[in-house]
Design a protein around this motif. Structure first.
Motif, PDB file in Angstrom:
ATOM      1  N   UNK A 105     -19.674 -49.968 -47.707  1.00 52.26           N
ATOM      2  CA  UNK A 105     -18.799 -48.817 -47.939  1.00 52.26           C
ATOM      3  C   UNK A 105     -17.698 -48.727 -46.884  1.00 52.26           C
ATOM      4  N   UNK A 106     -18.050 -48.992 -45.624  1.00 52.08           N
ATOM      5  CA  UNK A 106     -17.024 -48.970 -44.573  1.00 52.08           C
ATOM      6  C   UNK A 106     -16.054 -50.137 -44.758  1.00 52.08           C
ATOM      7  N   UNK A 107     -16.557 -51.266 -45.251  1.00 48.06           N
ATOM      8  CA  UNK A 107     -15.712 -52.429 -45.513  1.00 48.06           C
ATOM      9  C   UNK A 107     -14.704 -52.143 -46.622  1.00 48.06           C
ATOM     10  N   UNK A 108     -15.124 -51.363 -47.612  1.00 51.98           N
ATOM     11  CA  UNK A 108     -14.232 -51.061 -48.734  1.00 51.98           C
ATOM     12  C   UNK A 108     -13.258 -49.926 -48.431  1.00 51.98           C
ATOM     13  N   UNK A 109     -13.099 -49.626 -47.147  1.00 50.26           N
ATOM     14  CA  UNK A 109     -12.004 -48.760 -46.713  1.00 50.26           C
ATOM     15  C   UNK A 109     -10.714 -49.571 -46.612  1.00 50.26           C
ATOM     16  N   UNK A 110     -10.821 -50.909 -46.786  1.00 51.00           N
ATOM     17  CA  UNK A 110      -9.670 -51.806 -46.647  1.00 51.00           C
ATOM     18  C   UNK A 110      -8.500 -51.439 -47.553  1.00 51.00           C
ATOM     19  N   UNK A 111      -8.714 -51.106 -48.852  1.00 48.45           N
ATOM     20  CA  UNK A 111      -7.560 -50.744 -49.695  1.00 48.45           C
ATOM     21  C   UNK A 111      -6.776 -49.546 -49.179  1.00 48.45           C
TER      22      UNK A 111
END
Length: 289
Positions: A94-100
């Motif tokens: 979930x923290x990784x998908x803060x990329x967008x």
């Protein structure tokens, strides 16, 4: 339908990668290197079988950007794999998908793209969701918080890969990824040799099998399926379907690995994914208009 199946299958497969990475008894930097090596060989084989050739005259024009993006990709993998060791798969993903969200904000500075009111709202709400995830985890232990910060660091480097790729115009998607794998190998090989060397010889059968699955299946085969599907899908549809990855990762984390996720963390994760998808939808509508 075939293209949709390919991207759905590859995204669902990406969501399971943490289970296999955790069974590889090697430092994260080595897992990232061997993943790149195996995947580069798999992509090379795919290109030979499909008679796709790399136009080296185009590669020469984009070589600096390809090298930097490949280096950023390797750091992205290392930080994400390390995050799996310190926190739950759900929180790392979930923290990784803060990329967008990072890409959207950075694009306003680098490419002078204007944010709509809806995009600003999505950014604020996604950031609030991340704060909820980090705040709850911070109370649960320093290791958990450190893992989430590693995931967020991976998001920063993944966002940089996306932003750099916007400047690569003469190399196709599959060839671009192949060249980035080669760049990642060139960067990581000397780094590993200077930080303890290779431990591949100490890997047991179970670890070797999991490493091959990550390299051949998750990276080689699934990357080929992903990029072949992009030719037949609209950008917005591909972006939204990519969020199957974190959804599957959260399900695996809770249902298979039996990792605890608090209600507040779940709400924060839902906000990150939900408002990021909404932002993608808004961006797609803006491009069409």
């Amino acid at each position: 339908m075939k293209a949709r199946f390919e991207i759905i299958f590859s995204m669902a497969a990406f969501g399971t990668i943490a289970v296999f990475v955790r069974n590889i008894g090697l430092p994260s930097r080595e897992v990232a290197l061997y993943r790149a090596v195996i995947a580069a060989l798999a992509l090379l084989l795919w290109q030979l079988c499909t008679r796709q050739t790399v136009r080296w005259q185009d590669v020469k024009k984009e070589l600096p950007l390809l090298f930097v993006s490949g280096a950023a990709m390797s750091v992205n993998w290392i930080l994400l794999f390390e995050a799996y060791k310190y926190t739950t798969v759900a929180m790392a993903t979930l923290s990784y998908y803060f990329a967008p969200v990072i890409v959207t904000v950075a694009s306003t500075v680098l490419f002078r793209e204007k944010l709509t009111g809806k995009q600003i709202s999505c950014f604020v709400m996604s950031t609030l969701g991340l704060v909820m995830v980090i705040g709850v985890s911070g109370g649960g232990g320093s290791h958990d918080l450190f893992g989430i910060l590693l995931g967020l660091g991976a998001a920063v480097f993944y966002a940089s890969v996306v932003l750099i790729n916007k400047g690569i115009r003469h190399v196709s998607g599959l060839n671009r990824t192949f060249m980035q794998f080669l760049a990642a190998i060139l960067v990581m090989t000397p780094y590993i040799s200077m930080t303890g060397g290779s431990h591949l010889g100490s890997l047991d059968i179970n670890g070797a099998v999991n490493l091959m699955v990550v390299g051949v299946f998750h990276t080689g085969i699934c990357y080929c399926m992903y990029f072949s599907s992009l030719r037949y899908l609209k950008g917005q549809e591909a972006s939204i379907l990519s969020y199957i990855d974190p959804v599957v990762a959260v399900i695996i984390s809770v249902a298979v690995l039996h990792e605890a996720v608090s209600p507040l963390q779940a709400a924060g994760g839902f906000m990150i994914l939900g408002f990021t998808v909404l932002n993608e939808w808004d961006a797609g509508a803006a491009r069409r208009s």
